[in-house]
Design an enzyme around this catalytic site. Sequence first.
Site, PDB file in Angstrom:
ATOM      1  N   ASP A 132       3.112   1.154   3.307  1.00  0.00           N
ATOM      2  CA  ASP A 132       2.832   1.134   4.577  1.00  0.00           C
ATOM      3  C   ASP A 132       2.792  -0.174   5.108  1.00  0.00           C
ATOM      4  OD1 ASP A 132       0.939   1.058   7.039  1.00  0.00           O
ATOM      5  OD2 ASP A 132      -0.829   1.726   6.141  1.00  0.00           O
ATOM      6  N   ASP A 172       0.649   5.245   0.329  1.00  0.00           N
ATOM      7  CA  ASP A 172      -0.235   6.228   0.677  1.00  0.00           C
ATOM      8  C   ASP A 172       0.160   7.589   0.993  1.00  0.00           C
ATOM      9  OD1 ASP A 172      -2.262   7.690   2.001  1.00  0.00           O
ATOM     10  OD2 ASP A 172      -3.416   5.828   2.752  1.00  0.00           O
ATOM     11  N   ASP A 181       0.894  -1.283  -0.087  1.00  0.00           N
ATOM     12  CA  ASP A 181       0.002   0.025   0.052  1.00  0.00           C
ATOM     13  C   ASP A 181       0.816   1.266  -0.015  1.00  0.00           C
ATOM     14  OD1 ASP A 181      -2.227   1.833   0.308  1.00  0.00           O
ATOM     15  OD2 ASP A 181      -1.789   1.700   2.538  1.00  0.00           O
TER      16      ASP A 181
END
Lengths: 373, 350
Positions: A280, A102, A100
């Site tokens: 992440d 972000d 992920d």
Amino acid sequence: MMEKAQLTLSSAKGLFQSYYKQLTVGDIVVSSLSKREFAFSYFDEGGMHRHISFEETGKLLNHLRASSPKHVYYSTAYYLYPSAKDMDAKGWEGADLVFDIDVDHIETDCKSAHDQWRCKTCNTSGWGNVKACPHCGGEAIEKRTWVCETCINVARDEVFKLVEMLEMDFGLSLHELFITFSGHRGFHIHVESPAVRVLNQDARRELIDYVKGLGIDIRVMLVKNKGGFKLRYGANSSGWYARISRWALFMLGAEDPVLNLRDWEKIFIGSMKKEAVAIDENVTIDTKRLIRLPNSLHGKTGLKAAPFTVNELEKGEFIEKVKVFSKEEIKISTGGELPKKVLDLEISSTSRTLPFYVALYLMLNGAPIKINV
Amino acid sequence: MPLKAEVILSITDLSKYPFIPEALERVKTLGIELTDFTAKPLKGIVERAATYVRAAIDGVELPPPSEDIDEEVLSFALTLLLLKVIGDRMLTRRFAVAFSKRTGAFMAGEDNGKLVYILDKLNLKILKASETKYGYDHKVNIFDYVNNIPEGKGSWKLVHRLVEKGWVYVNKYEAARLGEEALKEHIENKIDEMKIEDVQFPDELYSLIEGLSSEWGRRLKSIREAWAMTVQGSSEEAFPPCIATIISNVKAGKNVPHSARFALASFLLSVGMNVEDVLSVFSSAPDFNEKIARYQVEHIAGRRGSGKKYLPYKCENMRTLGLCVADCKVKHPLMYYWMTLRRRSKKEEK
């Protein structure tokens, strides 16, 4: 004269419905669908509805059309009994390896143009990103974050770095990587190959550390040489050794130099800053994660979690691919300050109309805005 | 039918590696039933299997394998069956560790061809490198490497390895060590997958199992008592820096991530706090919701769901999750706690 109708959160459901109505089975790109857990949250009721499974894509599609959910998630894990209520009774059979990216976790210059904070202690508020209240020093901070094209470009560059690492180091090929927009501030990269499904948490942590360059120990990677130190495996090596060697070449013009520890430290830090990928870790280490369904809508943005190829990302066709609702200018009224920049648009404080998809994003994500339709 | 393994492994090698499918196939053809174990000629097998289980109970090294291949392979298979019936995960783990250690020493002594062959049987993808790189003559598939990494630090750590296109370069000794880890899991999985519902145990075997089971029960009790001695009531001053930091963040009303909440709750429960105590710690969090928090803490405490009690993350995982704040030279936050308490109680004795 007819009174102006206003778009509300609950009428947004109708917009989502119109999207899900035209969705087809081909848009649902989840492998081994019957082994996945699904979860939904809706416009008209709170909470998350979990432990739901579907035998086939068509049934999931019917549910999407009938209920027009605000958010749709599915498990990165494969289960024997995906609808079992108790996590330990689900019969875990493996999980995709998911990364992920972000921009919440990455510093960008544009944040001062669109991110807002409020101190819960003294109620001071402002723009940008703060860890503690500049007024009272309190660390209980409430944030409202927004995404703009600059953010997306930053996230996109991280995707490119990750893809390079997954190809060059992990030996994965492009067709094994499935990239989607996360629906708000970044991207998800899914790997579904059988070899990664069985990875345990420790193994995933080791891969995270590799991608983020965590735990790199200068003493392990250097060896003594002629009164100084050199890389244990220098030029023509691979992995992080090659990255560090590349940075040495860039900074000093020598790819296999003999240096003292302090100079090496600078090279290491420089290389890590440039090459480590800001993923992440919480998402990757979790083998029972729920993640947004590709091609579903994000309830706080009205944007589509669209799949992207590396090629499409390189071309920079972003907004056009994730935007679902119209560009038509519509009238708005505001009850406070709006972020100065969101998606592909700069918003001036005097704006009285906005493209519909931008206005919808502002409303869904809680900006002080009223949309007249 | 000739053994395929014989091409690479000599027949005597099979006693060193009784887990290899060919070895197990070989004894299958002998057609031995469980009742046969009670007859005199096969008693040696039962005795050997019992010795293996006892070594696991006592936490000592296994004796060397029998020179009789069939006896060794049958004893290995019977040991797995005994462990399955005793049904204690910790005991199974102890056997898997001891057996893998014995095997690891054999593997490290094999020539490259044999070693690759054995590792392949443990599903560890390994190739002889086409050219030796910095002294490394083998390469292991990167995902098999991280799944079997003995420790996530020092020269083992993936960031410190020569990694290239999905392969990690290793030397023979490292390959054998990775094989050891893979074997541990192989043994545990084998026992997990065994089906014993329809197995009829002859009385003599059954009383052996009962005897071993109660031996393990006694041993386990003394292990637990030794642990409990060190932990009498929780003592906040002995908390490791990571946990102390989370507590002070929670108390300060900061938003702490889910992973930190899990680490804190599982830690506090592990050092003897009850659910109510833990909830009172969390009550100062800005978004404290008693109902949700209670559900989660009870789940971590093993009072809900499967009854599985969760342990806090080990240090490596705390670091990856960004929750590690100091270099304590321990592997697990609980280890820090117990060591501090023990050190303190020794001081008090003086």
